[in-house]
Scaffold this active site. Structure first.
Site, PDB file in Angstrom:
ATOM      1  CG  ASN A 180      -8.448   8.871  17.448  1.00 22.13           C
ATOM      2  OD1 ASN A 180      -9.532   8.313  17.509  1.00 22.13           O
ATOM      3  ND2 ASN A 180      -8.144   9.930  18.187  1.00 22.13           N
ATOM      4  CE  LYS A 183     -21.158  15.608  -9.210  1.00 17.93           C
ATOM      5  NZ  LYS A 183     -21.545  14.328  -9.874  1.00 17.93           N
ATOM      6  CE1 TYR A 215     -11.120   3.384  21.935  1.00 18.78           C
ATOM      7  CE2 TYR A 215     -10.191   4.534  23.820  1.00 18.78           C
ATOM      8  CZ  TYR A 215     -10.676   4.552  22.525  1.00 18.78           C
ATOM      9  OH  TYR A 215     -10.722   5.726  21.837  1.00 18.78           O
ATOM     10  CE  LYS A 243     -15.532   9.228  24.833  1.00 16.27           C
ATOM     11  NZ  LYS A 243     -15.671  10.186  23.718  1.00 16.27           N
ATOM     12  CG  MET A 244     -17.324   3.707  30.423  1.00 12.64           C
ATOM     13  SD  MET A 244     -17.583   2.740  31.927  1.00 12.64           S
ATOM     14  CE  MET A 244     -17.795   1.100  31.226  1.00 12.64           C
ATOM     15  CE  LYS A 245     -14.240   4.527  22.802  1.00 20.66           C
ATOM     16  NZ  LYS A 245     -14.820   5.667  22.049  1.00 20.66           N
ATOM     17  CG  ASP A 259     -18.171   6.834  22.340  1.00 26.13           C
ATOM     18  OD1 ASP A 259     -19.156   6.673  21.584  1.00 26.13           O
ATOM     19  OD2 ASP A 259     -17.059   7.232  21.940  1.00 26.13           O
ATOM     20  CB  ALA A 260     -22.915   3.213  21.943  1.00 25.36           C
ATOM     21  CD  GLU A 300     -18.808  10.126  22.378  1.00 27.90           C
ATOM     22  OE1 GLU A 300     -18.486  10.528  23.519  1.00 27.90           O
ATOM     23  OE2 GLU A 300     -17.977   9.964  21.467  1.00 27.90           O
ATOM     24  CD  GLU A 336     -16.543   9.863  17.516  1.00 28.02           C
ATOM     25  OE1 GLU A 336     -16.664  10.120  18.728  1.00 28.02           O
ATOM     26  OE2 GLU A 336     -15.815   8.959  17.092  1.00 28.02           O
ATOM     27  CG  ASP A 381     -11.803  15.679  15.035  1.00 28.59           C
ATOM     28  OD1 ASP A 381     -11.103  16.670  14.743  1.00 28.59           O
ATOM     29  OD2 ASP A 381     -11.336  14.577  15.367  1.00 28.59           O
ATOM     30  CG  HIS A 428     -13.481  12.427  17.769  1.00 32.21           C
ATOM     31  ND1 HIS A 428     -12.614  12.489  16.697  1.00 32.21           N
ATOM     32  CD2 HIS A 428     -13.411  11.157  18.239  1.00 32.21           C
ATOM     33  CE1 HIS A 428     -12.059  11.301  16.533  1.00 32.21           C
ATOM     34  NE2 HIS A 428     -12.516  10.475  17.447  1.00 32.21           N
ATOM     35  CD  GLU A 467     -12.494  11.966  22.573  1.00 34.59           C
ATOM     36  OE1 GLU A 467     -12.739  12.371  21.425  1.00 34.59           O
ATOM     37  OE2 GLU A 467     -12.810  10.837  22.983  1.00 34.59           O
ATOM     38  CB  SER A 468      -7.709  14.720  26.755  1.00 35.48           C
ATOM     39  OG  SER A 468      -6.718  14.069  27.481  1.00 35.48           O
TER      40      SER A 468
HETATM   41 MG    MG Z   1     -16.842   8.781  20.312  1.00 31.31          MG
END
Ligand code: MG
Length: 389
Positions: A55, A102, A156, A182-184, A213-214, A239, A265, A292, A322, A341-342
């Site tokens: 994703n 290239k 999220y 984890k949260m955003k 995670d920003a 993150e 990631e 990833d 990721h 991650e999950s």
């Molecule tokens: Mg992230």
């Protein structure tokens, strides 16, 4: 026994969801699903390798069909075999995929190649009749560890989601066996985000740790302002504060944030990974690397990235990729990564674990399935089988 690739199929599928992070929303997100069909028949069934991209980047149907799959189909099949001639050699397939490309400017092609590479490794492990993580451990002369740390990524932003819903979401992850969530952040004001963080910390208490995670949203000033706010909390990591390629920002941030940071990631090659370690100020004793493979030229390239880490004095155990897919679970179990991650509720049917695999104390145990293990996840395998047919 020889092995031939008869066909490579691709279909672009929606993995849309009404969520957003600090940078993008996922309402139009897609993924490429790929099948590498071989001429090997095992127990009356044709061996087919499957892959898909993680994703966050979109499906790559155009590149896969017009350029990369075509190169494999045009190649002399003998040039894709290992020395014994009894299986495909993933590195030779990779070199064929990347012929006449290239260096640098990794763009979307790293996603297209990573998706095919996943399917090739799945096929190789199935031909060898072993779980991919066991095959990898053997190839690297290390001991596989089927028990893998996983954390629940969520938190999220989405329309109408208030703090009580955020708390309930995190409680749900704890109930399912996770001990890191984890949260955003960065998709609201700093005051609002700090209230969200405090609410989640109150909810999870001593049962779990919280990462934030920003998604690369912040300029240097904002990244530092957040660092000053975040360092008062006992966070698992901070993150992707700034642009993924702004190594100077990352390095400057370390001065304001003594606790663990995480990033990587959106770096799609071993050269970019090396630049992060050279110039990004990341600390091998506490920080985390999230490259990833499904977005960055696949496992052939990821093995080169692990070599880069070794030279720079980093352990593979500092890597928690990721993406939440079974490919990285296999790499973690086979090559000693720190975990994976999950996304317990998102990006289905692609993310997650084979049916019956449960999270206990923040870990899963890899089942004994040949290949990557997609056949053990019935909703995903239904789509895969339809593509190969
Ligand atoms: Mg992230």
């Amino acid at each position: 026994m020889s092995v031939r690739i008869l066909d490579i199929q691709e279909i672009t599928k929606p993995i849309s969801s009404p969520i957003r992070n600090a940078y993008i929303d996922f309402t139009k997100m897609t993924t490429s699903l790929v099948a590498v069909v071989t001429d090997v028949v095992r127990d009356g069934k044709r061996v087919v390798g499957y892959g898909f991209n993680s994703n966050g980047r979109y499906g790559q149907g155009g590149l896969i069909r017009e350029r990369f799959a075509a190169r494999i189909k045009e190649a002399d099949p003998k040039t894709l075999l290992n020395e014994a001639g009894d299986n495909l050699d993933p590195d030779k397939v990779w070199a064929t995929l990347m012929s006449n490309e290239k260096p640098g400017g990794h763009g979307e092609r790293s996603v297209a190649v990573g998706t095919i590479d996943m399917a090739v490794w799945d096929a190789v492990a199935k031909v060898a009749n072993k779980p991919l993580f066991c095959l990898l451990a053997e190839r690297h002369s290390v001991k596989a560890n089927p028990r893998v740390f996983v954390y629940a990524a969520g938190g999220y932003y989405y329309p109408g989601k208030d703090i009580s819903m955020l708390r309930a979401e995190m409680r749900g992850y704890l109930d399912r066996g996770y001990n890191v969530v984890k949260m955003k952040i960065g998709g609201a004001s700093i005051e609002e985000d700090s209230a969200r963080i405090e609410a989640v910390l109150k909810e999870i208490g001593k049962d779990a740790q919280l990462a934030v995670d920003a998604n690369g949203r912040f300029d240097l000033e904002t990244a530092i302002a957040y660092a000053r706010m975040l360092r008062d909390y006992p966070l698992f990591w901070y993150e992707e504060a700034g642009d993924p390629l702004d190594f100077q920002l990352q390095a400057a941030l370390a001065e304001f944030y003594p606790a663990p940071m995480a990033t990587g990631e959106n770096l799609f090659s071993h050269q970019d990974a090396r630049n992060l370690l050279r110039y990004g100020g990341m600390r091998a004793d506490r920080d985390w690397l999230q490259f990833d493979c499904a977005l960055s030229y696949g496992l052939c390239e990821y093995q080169r990235t692990l070599e880069v880490l070794k030279v720079a004095g980093w352990s593979p155990s500092r890597c928690i990729p990721h993406g939440g897919h079974q490919m990285s679970l296999n790499i973690a179990a086979g090559l000693g990564l720190g975990g994976n991650e999950s996304y317990p509720d998102l990006f289905q049917p692609y993310g997650g674990f084979p049916d019956g695999v449960r999270v206990e104390n923040g870990h899963i145990t890899m089942p004994d399935l040949p290949g990557i293990g997609f056949e053990g996840k019935s909703d995903l395998y239904r789509d895969m089988k339809a593509l190969a047919a």
